[in-house]
Structure formats: C-alpha cells, structure tokens
Enzyme design. Structure first.
Site, PDB file in Angstrom:
ATOM      1  N   LYS A  99       0.860  -1.179   0.000  1.00 24.91           N
ATOM      2  CA  LYS A  99       0.000   0.000   0.000  1.00 24.91           C
ATOM      3  C   LYS A  99       0.893   1.223   0.000  1.00 24.91           C
ATOM      4  CE  LYS A  99      -4.549   0.777   0.287  1.00 24.91           C
ATOM      5  NZ  LYS A  99      -5.599   0.019  -0.427  1.00 24.91           N
ATOM      6  N   VAL A 204     -20.966   6.923   1.072  1.00 15.99           N
ATOM      7  CA  VAL A 204     -21.504   6.635  -0.261  1.00 15.99           C
ATOM      8  C   VAL A 204     -20.677   7.347  -1.326  1.00 15.99           C
ATOM      9  CG1 VAL A 204     -23.848   6.016   0.395  1.00 15.99           C
ATOM     10  CG2 VAL A 204     -23.276   8.433   0.135  1.00 15.99           C
ATOM     11  N   GLY A 205     -19.356   7.258  -1.148  1.00 16.38           N
ATOM     12  CA  GLY A 205     -18.455   7.788  -2.156  1.00 16.38           C
ATOM     13  C   GLY A 205     -18.269   6.789  -3.265  1.00 16.38           C
ATOM     14  N   LYS A 206     -17.012   6.489  -3.593  1.00 19.36           N
ATOM     15  CA  LYS A 206     -16.724   5.619  -4.731  1.00 19.36           C
ATOM     16  C   LYS A 206     -17.457   4.288  -4.650  1.00 19.36           C
ATOM     17  CE  LYS A 206     -11.950   6.978  -5.848  1.00 19.36           C
ATOM     18  NZ  LYS A 206     -10.582   6.445  -5.930  1.00 19.36           N
ATOM     19  N   VAL A 207     -17.212   3.534  -3.583  1.00 21.03           N
ATOM     20  CA  VAL A 207     -17.743   2.175  -3.475  1.00 21.03           C
ATOM     21  C   VAL A 207     -19.176   2.168  -2.961  1.00 21.03           C
ATOM     22  CG1 VAL A 207     -17.438  -0.095  -2.400  1.00 21.03           C
ATOM     23  CG2 VAL A 207     -15.442   1.225  -3.118  1.00 21.03           C
ATOM     24  N   GLY A 208     -19.432   2.956  -1.923  1.00 19.07           N
ATOM     25  CA  GLY A 208     -20.747   2.949  -1.304  1.00 19.07           C
ATOM     26  C   GLY A 208     -21.865   3.263  -2.265  1.00 19.07           C
TER      27      GLY A 208
END
Length: 383
Positions: A99, A204-208
């Site tokens: 990472k 609830v950004g990219k993945v949410g």
C-alpha cells in the site's frame, strides 16, 4: 525469494497491531520494505509499504490524504498493506500485499508533477510493488503515474486499463453480503435474501454509491450517511427512495438488518457493537475492527461479521486482471472472478462455526494457510 513475515502465521488475537507502532521494527511489525519518498520540487511526501511478496508482487492502492502527521500516515500504510497481503491470499490471487500513502490534500496539492514524481519512486522498486487507485486517487491519476512506471493498474479504459476499481469492489461486497445474510437468516434463495431487509450504508463515495445500486435492485430498504454533502446529493438523485440520516452515529442507532461501513477504518468500536441492532455487518471499509478484541464482542453480540478483506477484494481482482491479462483487461472475466467472493465468504463463516472462533480469525487462518502452502511452493520453483 522473500519469505512471508512471521506475522502471516501468528494468530490474529496474538498479533500486535501496526496501528500501535510508528517504527516498523517495533512491536513485531515485520514488513519486508518501507520506503519514504520525497520530492521537494513537486511537494511529494509519500510512504510505500511492502508487507509481503510471499505469493507474488505486492499490489495495493495509493491513498492521497491530509494526515495530521507522518506518524499517522505510517500507521495507516502499515495496517493497510498488511491487510492487502491477507486480501490477496484469501482471494486466491498470486499477489502479495502493499500500500502507499501520499500526505496532502488531494483537492489542493495534487498535480501532474507530483504524480509523475511518485511514479518514478514506484518504478524504483522494480516491480516489487504495483500501485492502483484508493481514497483520493482516480484512474486519470494512474494514467499520469503510468507515464513514469509500468507498475501501475487501474488506469482509464482509454489507455487499456481497468478503470475505476470501485465498481467491482462494490459488487464483491454485495456478493459477500448475500452470503452473510444467508448465513444469518438461513434463506434458501440467496438471490432474494436481501429483499425487504434494511441496510445502512455509512459512506456513499466511490464504493458505497455502487453498493447502494446493487442493494436497491435487490429490493433492500437503504439508509445512508456521508460527511460529504455532494456524495449524498448524488445518491439522492440516482436513488430517490434511499433515506438519508445526518451522521454515522444516527445510522448506527437506526433499526437495521445489515450495517455496511464503507468509509475509513475503525468503524466497529465497542460502543458501535453495543448500539447496533443489525444482525449482519458487511462493508467495503478496510480495517473495520477498531482493536483486536472487537471481533469477539461482535461474535458475542450474535452479529454475523463478513471480514472486510474478504468481501472488498473485488477491486483487487479487477486491477489484477488488468495486470495479468495477456490480451488486455476483460471486465466480464474479472466480474466472474469477483462473484466467487460469495463462496469465499461462506467458507469463512463455515470455518468460523466449525473452529468456534470469530469470523475475522477464521479468515486470517484461511489466508495464512495459503501463504504457507503456496508461498512454500513458490519458493521451491523460484529458488
């Protein structure tokens, strides 16, 4: 041939957390390599952590985040890179764990010069580490990094890349959630197990946002929250039936069947576990357990926990397909592989029940077994 670190064979309950250390030689943190990268001309300050290459080159995203201190950034990258080792192992990929973090505000500090300087540092590792998108970085950023190094995935489709890995990350979480819900409620039809269930999504950004789409299509009642008003506005526009609450605390206190942490780590604290009404916890956030003892509290509360590194492996599967594909990235092939997260989640929960251990421990054991078995075979072949 690099061997897996001893942490890969130490039970989770006995393993010290990288979050407890700011020195990679302290407290049993045994990453193979940690690189501090600095380019004063562009303002780049970054850390690349290679946890293990026992199963293959380390692959993990680059997080661009305004850490309060270098120590905070180091703690995060150590924990995240270790998680990538286990994620790749339990997903059956020939990858190790790594990472990277770039310290700064991506909305103010990101530039072509900075990203290309970072790409040169990735290139200097000569393939021990492949980078991809994470919080604060996107596919166009990977295109710029890719002008300096070939060890990058998650580029845009325009240059032959896999694009936004959040698409399959969300799909994998959804598959894992169906498996966890089936385990919790014993429904015979996994396709309908979330129909009518109330699912709370924190972040609830990219993945949410993509996960909300899968859940609404499955007939779930969805409640969401996010610290970013823009993210909430976008979800409201796309899914008008979704209910919005003002904070994560309010969401956790809501009557839920499933809780999906999809923001930053440490979501499952003692207080959250004590408050939750949800029977299932399954989300995309990395390192959801605030400390080692939380997994036992979750088990005692009767909550079915789908370990984060098991269910959120879809993005890794997606970018690995881009890296490995002899004829380029194939979305349907990657999606079919991601669907296997349903079976992997079931296997983890069944192992937890048979071993009478928390699901996080069972997931660690499955990953560690593969690291031992396959890593040993890889060592024989590579010498």
């Amino acid at each position: 041939m690099s061997q897996p670190s001893r942490s890969a064979s130490t039970p989770a309950s006995a393993r010290p957390s990288p979050a407890d250390s700011t020195d990679v030689f302290d407290h049993g943190v045994e990453h193979e390599q940690v690189v501090f990268a600095q380019d004063p001309a562009s303002g780049l300050r970054a850390i690349i952590a290679v946890h293990s290459t026992a199963l293959g080159p380390a692959l993990g995203g680059t997080r661009f985040y305004p850490y309060a201190s270098t120590a905070d950034a180091l703690r995060d990258v150590l924990a995240l890179s270790r998680g990538m080792t286990y994620k790749a192992a339990v997903a059956g990929l020939d990858l190790g764990g790594g990472k990277a973090v770039i310290i700064g505000d991506p909305t103010a500090d990101k530039s072509e010069a900075l990203l290309r300087a970072y790409g040169r540092f990735v290139e200097s590792l000569a393939g021990r580490y492949y980078t991809a998108c994470d919080v604060g970085t996107y596919s166009p950023d990977m295109d710029l990094i890719g002008r300096e190094t070939g060890y990058v995935t998650g580029r845009t489709a325009a240059v032959g890349g896999a694009g936004d890995s959040s698409v399959l990350t969300a799909y994998g979480v959804f598959c894992g959630m169906r498996a966890a819900a089936e385990h919790a409620w014993g429904d015979a039809d996994p396709a309908a197990v979330l129909d009518g269930r109330t699912v709370g999504v924190a972040g609830v950004g990219k993945v949410g946002r993509h996960l909300v789409g899968h859940l609404t299509q499955a007939g779930a009642e969805v409640v969401v929250t996010d610290v970013a008003q823009g993210a909430l506005d976008r979800v409201r526009e796309e899914y008008p039936r979704v209910r919005v609450v003002g904070s994560t605390d309010e969401l956790v206190a809501t009557e839920l069947d499933v809780y999906a942490p999809c923001a930053l780590g440490g979501a499952l604290t003692d207080e959250v576990v004590a408050t939750l009404s949800a029977r299932v916890v399954c989300g995309a956030a990395n390192n959801q357990l605030a400390h080692d003892g939380v997994d036992k509290l979750v088990e005692e509360a009767g909550i079915v926990y789908a370990p984060d590194f098991v269910v959120n492996a879809g993005g890794l599967i997606q970018v690995d397909d881009e890296r490995e594909g002899a004829h380029g990235f194939d979305f349907e092939r990657a999606r079919a592989r991601t669907a296997g997260i349903y079976d992997t989640t079931r296997a983890v929960l069944e192992r937890a029940a048979s071993d009478d251990v928390p699901s996080a421990v069972a997931a660690d054991r499955l990953a560690e077994q593969r690291i031992r078995d396959v890593g040993r075979l890889r060592g024989i072949w590579l010498g």
